[in-house]
Design an enzyme around this catalytic site. Structure first.
Site, mmCIF file in Angstrom:
data_model
loop_
_atom_site.group_PDB
_atom_site.id
_atom_site.type_symbol
_atom_site.label_atom_id
_atom_site.label_comp_id
_atom_site.label_asym_id
_atom_site.label_seq_id
_atom_site.Cartn_x
_atom_site.Cartn_y
_atom_site.Cartn_z
ATOM 1 N N ASP A 141 17.522 -32.588 32.599
ATOM 2 C CA ASP A 141 16.971 -31.243 32.823
ATOM 3 C C ASP A 141 17.664 -30.475 33.940
ATOM 4 O OD1 ASP A 141 14.703 -32.057 31.123
ATOM 5 O OD2 ASP A 141 14.194 -33.293 32.867
ATOM 6 N N TYR A 158 22.941 -38.889 39.615
ATOM 7 C CA TYR A 158 22.931 -40.307 39.240
ATOM 8 C C TYR A 158 24.291 -40.984 39.452
ATOM 9 C CZ TYR A 158 18.481 -39.409 36.847
ATOM 10 O OH TYR A 158 17.190 -39.067 36.546
ATOM 11 N N LYS A 210 25.067 -19.987 9.228
ATOM 12 C CA LYS A 210 24.438 -21.318 9.175
ATOM 13 C C LYS A 210 24.091 -21.801 10.585
ATOM 14 C CE LYS A 210 29.023 -23.463 9.240
ATOM 15 N NZ LYS A 210 30.074 -24.113 8.430
ATOM 16 N N CYS A 260 22.181 -34.293 34.250
ATOM 17 C CA CYS A 260 20.931 -35.005 33.990
ATOM 18 C C CYS A 260 20.238 -34.377 32.781
ATOM 19 C CB CYS A 260 20.028 -34.928 35.210
ATOM 20 S SG CYS A 260 20.850 -35.441 36.736
ATOM 21 N N ARG A 280 35.208 -15.816 4.597
ATOM 22 C CA ARG A 280 33.954 -16.419 5.095
ATOM 23 C C ARG A 280 34.066 -16.787 6.588
ATOM 24 N NH1 ARG A 280 35.182 -20.224 0.953
ATOM 25 N NH2 ARG A 280 35.459 -21.729 2.646
ATOM 26 N N HIS A 298 37.785 -24.923 0.684
ATOM 27 C CA HIS A 298 37.741 -24.846 2.152
ATOM 28 C C HIS A 298 38.982 -25.552 2.703
ATOM 29 C CE1 HIS A 298 35.575 -23.966 5.816
ATOM 30 N NE2 HIS A 298 35.342 -25.218 6.147
ATOM 31 N N ARG A 353 36.127 -33.228 1.298
ATOM 32 C CA ARG A 353 34.745 -33.168 1.756
ATOM 33 C C ARG A 353 33.940 -32.747 0.530
ATOM 34 N NH1 ARG A 353 33.239 -29.401 6.891
ATOM 35 N NH2 ARG A 353 33.001 -27.882 5.217
HETATM 36 C C1 LIG Z 1 31.192 -23.206 8.518
HETATM 37 C C2 LIG Z 1 31.941 -22.746 7.331
HETATM 38 C C3 LIG Z 1 32.711 -21.568 7.370
HETATM 39 C C4 LIG Z 1 32.975 -20.801 8.637
HETATM 40 O O1 LIG Z 1 33.965 -21.486 9.381
HETATM 41 P P1 LIG Z 1 34.488 -20.930 10.791
HETATM 42 O O2 LIG Z 1 35.584 -21.853 11.159
HETATM 43 O O3 LIG Z 1 33.327 -20.995 11.711
HETATM 44 O O4 LIG Z 1 34.940 -19.548 10.544
HETATM 45 C C5 LIG Z 1 33.270 -21.121 6.198
HETATM 46 N N1 LIG Z 1 33.099 -21.802 5.040
HETATM 47 C C6 LIG Z 1 32.408 -22.959 4.980
HETATM 48 C C7 LIG Z 1 32.279 -23.669 3.709
HETATM 49 C C8 LIG Z 1 31.814 -23.478 6.120
HETATM 50 O O5 LIG Z 1 31.126 -24.625 6.045
#
Ligand SMILES: *Cc1c(COP(=O)(O)O)cnc(C)c1O
Length: 386
Positions: free
Chosen positions: A323, A274, A43, A321, A228, A172, A141
């Site tokens: 850039d 700055y 992602k 800054c 994952r 998750h 979430r």
């Molecule tokens: C981003 C994400 C992951 C990967 O998490 P990491 O901590 O980067 O390994 C796995 N599952 C879901 C649902 C995520 O949103």
């Protein structure tokens, strides 16, 4: 997407993306979860590293699945020619589920409303949707909150109607990066309960999945059928209590480099950048680096972000800054055009994304994902070096 080098003149700054390191990291993760399938999470433009190239390298390295958040990311990957197993898990009402089904993308339902949209897409396209049901086991979430009976019954009815196949059940973790945290066991127990409730509803998801990078590396009891990992694919530790990159045998994939615009003498007492938040304590030399917060360098790195320049790691002098940033080169030999490194491989003497995160009070995930579109991604491959 990884861009080509700018056509007019040399780059002022670029991110080298080492696909050999990425494949190595996939191997490390596979060995950490030998009995599970591996979904490499790509992602957010592969965490800022470049979607298409990293996705292809992840498949080459042995990833069985790819995972993205957005429907658009999944479709971009298909347009780039990827054809393997692919899941996307984040949508809004009216999202392009029809396109997902036409392009053989597995989708996720967080509640019965989302499931109904997927069923409608399946009816419109005549294509059975491959669905992963998301349950909330304590992160609060995404995902369905218990009791799950109604959600699972709707999914089973859609299966019986021939519209969907429930291939996955997933959740998750809130605290995987603190492997000892008591919520890990609580969420695991809740996930196991969800599996039983799904079973009682007549569902037989063949892919139960829970583990991100930290859990893949440190919590084997969370591996189930598929893991994952995201951040570890890119060679970055998910957190200090999981281990350092060296301890985990992870190789950073991104090295952010730039070239000095100019080198010049400064007298003692010179205010730099700055608001003069840095003042030279002696006569010295300053190096000007043409990269700033518009490129993703956090402004919080003012006076603290470490840069390898003229043979030593030095904090940015004064404010970041839009850039540009300045470094105090302390009279060390340097010339306009010399390379400097913001972050990369600690083993090569570079500051790391993890050190940048510590210096700027954030996480390394944010350091790499925020590198902006003005920075071309240049693919290199350490496996092909002689
Ligand atoms: C981003 C994400 C992951 C990967 O998490 P990491 O901590 O980067 O390994 C796995 N599952 C879901 C649902 C995520 O949103």
């Amino acid at each position: 997407m990884v861009e080509q080098r700018e056509e007019s003149g040399p780059d002022r700054a670029w991110a080298e993306i080492d696909l050999g390191a990425l494949r190595h990291n996939i191997g490390v993760l596979r060995r950490a979860a030998p009995d599970s399938l591996l979904m490499a999470v790509v992602k957010a433009d592969a965490y800022g590293h470049g979607l298409a190239e990293c996705a292809a390298a992840a498949r080459d390295g042995g990833a069985d699945w790819l995972g993205v958040a957005l429907v658009g990311e999944a479709l971009t990957l298909r347009a780039a020619g990827d054809t393997g197993p692919l899941l996307c898990w984040l949508s809004v009402p009216g999202d392009r589920f029809d396109e997902c089904l036409r392009h053989d993308v597995d989708v996720s339902a967080y509640d019965t409303r989302m499931l109904a949209e997927i069923v409608d897409a399946a009816a419109r396209t005549g294509i059975k949707a491959m669905v992963h049901l998301k349950v909330d086991t304590g992160l609060s979430r995404g995902g369905a909150v218990p009791p799950w009976d109604e959600f699972f019954a709707a999914a089973r009815a859609a299966e019986e109607a021939g519209r969907v196949q429930v291939v996955g059940l997933w959740s998750h973790l809130a605290y995987a990066d603190e492997p000892e945290h008591p919520t890990v066991a609580r969420q695991l127990a809740e996930f196991e309960r969800a599996i039983e409730v799904a079973d009682a509803a007549g569902l037989q998801p063949r892919l139960r999945h829970l583990a991100n990078s930290a859990a893949t590396l440190r919590l084997p009891q969370t591996h189930f059928d598929l893991v994952r990992p995201g951040i570890a694919v890119y060679g970055i530790s998910p957190g200090a209590s999981v281990g350092t990159e060296a301890e985990l045998d992870l190789r950073p994939v991104m090295t952010l480099k730039a070239r000095l615009t100019m080198v010049k003498p400064l007298p003692a007492g010179a205010g730099v950048s700055y608001a003069h938040q840095y003042v030279t304590s002696r006569s010295t030399t300053a190096g000007l680096i043409p990269v700033g917060y518009a490129d993703g360098i956090p402004r919080a790195a003012s006076n603290v972000g470490p840069v390898l320049a003229a043979g030593a790691v030095r904090p940015i002098a004064g404010r970041v800054c839009m850039d540009q940033v300045v470094v105090d080169l302390d009279g060390d030999e340097a010339h306009a055009g010399d390379e400097v490194v913001f972050f990369g491989d600690g083993a090569a003497g570079h500051p790391t994304a993890t050190e940048w995160a510590q210096a700027t009070d954030t996480i390394a995930y944010e350091i790499v994902t925020r590198v902006g579109p003005r920075i071309p991604r240049i693919v290199v491959d350490s496996d092909e070096e002689v």
